[in-house]
Design an enzyme around this catalytic site. Structure first.
Site, PDB file in Angstrom:
ATOM      1  CE1 TYR A 151      48.773  29.127  38.805  1.00  0.00           C
ATOM      2  CE2 TYR A 151      49.045  31.144  40.076  1.00  0.00           C
ATOM      3  CZ  TYR A 151      49.325  30.385  38.954  1.00  0.00           C
ATOM      4  OH  TYR A 151      50.163  30.878  37.984  1.00  0.00           O
ATOM      5  CG  ASP A 152      48.254  31.353  46.117  1.00  0.00           C
ATOM      6  OD1 ASP A 152      48.027  31.513  44.911  1.00  0.00           O
ATOM      7  OD2 ASP A 152      47.869  32.153  46.995  1.00  0.00           O
ATOM      8  CD  GLU A 153      50.287  26.587  50.443  1.00  0.00           C
ATOM      9  OE1 GLU A 153      51.438  26.624  49.952  1.00  0.00           O
ATOM     10  OE2 GLU A 153      50.065  26.743  51.660  1.00  0.00           O
ATOM     11  CG  ASN A 180      50.221  40.940  38.129  1.00  0.00           C
ATOM     12  OD1 ASN A 180      50.794  40.653  39.175  1.00  0.00           O
ATOM     13  ND2 ASN A 180      48.907  40.984  38.023  1.00  0.00           N
ATOM     14  CB  VAL A 193      43.609  43.670  36.809  1.00  0.00           C
ATOM     15  CG1 VAL A 193      45.106  43.688  36.573  1.00  0.00           C
ATOM     16  CG2 VAL A 193      43.074  45.064  37.022  1.00  0.00           C
ATOM     17  CB  SER A 195      42.119  40.428  29.963  1.00  0.00           C
ATOM     18  OG  SER A 195      42.031  39.764  31.202  1.00  0.00           O
ATOM     19  CG  PHE A 197      40.784  47.422  34.216  1.00  0.00           C
ATOM     20  CD1 PHE A 197      39.781  46.814  34.963  1.00  0.00           C
ATOM     21  CD2 PHE A 197      41.764  48.131  34.883  1.00  0.00           C
ATOM     22  CE1 PHE A 197      39.760  46.908  36.350  1.00  0.00           C
ATOM     23  CE2 PHE A 197      41.770  48.237  36.276  1.00  0.00           C
ATOM     24  CZ  PHE A 197      40.751  47.620  37.001  1.00  0.00           C
ATOM     25  N   GLY A 213      40.963  50.459  44.823  1.00  0.00           N
ATOM     26  CA  GLY A 213      41.876  50.682  43.706  1.00  0.00           C
ATOM     27  C   GLY A 213      43.272  51.080  44.115  1.00  0.00           C
ATOM     28  N   PRO A 280      46.116  39.925  47.045  1.00  0.00           N
ATOM     29  CG  PRO A 280      47.970  38.894  46.104  1.00  0.00           C
ATOM     30  CD  PRO A 280      46.493  39.026  45.944  1.00  0.00           C
TER      31      PRO A 280
END
Length: 318
Positions: A151-153, A180, A193, A195, A197, A213, A280
């Site tokens: 995805y990143d590259e 985000n 994160v 959805s 949680f 966290g 990250p």
């Protein structure tokens, strides 16, 4: 060549059955445009666009943009690509193909039609950043062979293609880097994160926390993001981007979990697990360019946006 009649544009939205694509289509239709929605439904869901069935200015086409597309439109929004780690790591080769082959096909279409094209890029191009917050000039810190690199590259290569088409063919491009984003129509099992949680809290399950966290994120409500999309697409030709669109207010993942628990009224406990590879530790946009060039900044506070998002996810438990 123009295909506009009475000032109305015909706009192609790839990935239009997805979370952000479907909200973008709603806004385009609300302002009077015609929309061609293209999606292969790998992660998109027709339930996101069911309310548009029978709309006189809406058309749906099931198609994978890894293959050429021959249509007549005035503008292109290229949003097609799995965007959550669970989905883009499910078939990483296909993820890279969608980012790269898909970009080539959409750029080729835009070149043939001589029309403006918008690329939904991502803050993932910054990788695990060593600069904080992240300005557009930062080149990033990306692992090219890690589990997130498809995805990143892929998105980094797509940006390269967009700017090479711009330089080589004088194509009008708009490139946004999305941070985000959350809101109604997120896939309940997309692994992101917010959805995660909310779904765990509503189900009465423990909240899964990766790491301790303390890693931070900035959460932008979908309506603010779509505002940024439209402002960028309608900006002067010389404003090509890339431009960060996201909320610069930073929260730790633990703070997010505690807020979700408060707003849902859940009694869930926090369950700590090891941090995934290449996840990250910090992510926060520098939105100076968005403010100066587009007059854009987010308006919706996290608490307000979460309440609307939680209300949407409750329907899965009715």
């Amino acid at each position: 060549m123009t295909r506009q009649y009475f000032g109305r544009k015909r706009i192609l939205v790839t990935g239009g059955a997805g979370f952000l694509g479907s909200h973008l289509i709603d806004r385009l239709l609300d302002r009077g445009d015609e929309v061609l929605c293209v999606d292969n439904l790998f992660t998109g869901d027709k339930s996101n666009i069911d309310h548009l069935s029978g709309h006189p200015r809406f058309e749906f086409m099931r198609h994978d943009i890894c293959f050429p597309l021959y249509v007549e439109v005035d503008q292109i929004f290229n949003l097609a690509c799995p965007a959550s780690p669970v989905h883009y790591q499910h078939d990483p080769v296909q993820t890279t193909k969608t980012s790269v082959h898909g970009a080539i096909n959409m750029l080729g279409l835009a070149k043939r039609l001589n029309c403006r094209i918008f690329q939904a890029s991502t803050s993932e191009v910054y990788g695990d950043p060593s600069v904080h917050p992240q300005p557009e000039e930062y080149w990033g810190n990306v692992n090219p062979i890690g589990i997130r690199s498809c995805y990143d590259e892929g998105k980094r290569c797509a940006e390269t293609l967009f700017f090479d088409y711009h330089r080589q063919h004088d194509l009008e491009i708009k490139v946004v880097r999305i941070f985000n984003t959350y809101g109604p129509r997120m896939h309940p099992a997309d692994g992101r994160v917010v959805s995660n949680f909310i779904m765990q809290a509503l189900a009465g399950e423990d909240i899964t926390m990766y790491g301790d966290g303390s890693q931070s994120r900035s959460f932008c409500f979908y309506s603010d993001l779509i505002d940024g999309f439209l402002k960028l697409m309608d900006s002067p030709p010389e404003v090509t981007g890339p431009i960060n669109i996201g909320n610069p207010v930073e929260f730790t993942i633990r703070e997010l979990a505690e807020l979700v628990l408060e707003l849902t009224g859940a009694k869930s406990k926090l369950l700590f697990k090891p941090l995934p590879q290449d996840d990250p530790t910090q992510r926060k946009p520098d939105i100076t360019k968005a403010r100066e060039l587009l007059g854009w900044e987010p308006k919706v506070q996290l608490r307000e946006g979460l309440l609307e998002t939680i209300a949407y996810f409750r329907r899965f438990f009715d």
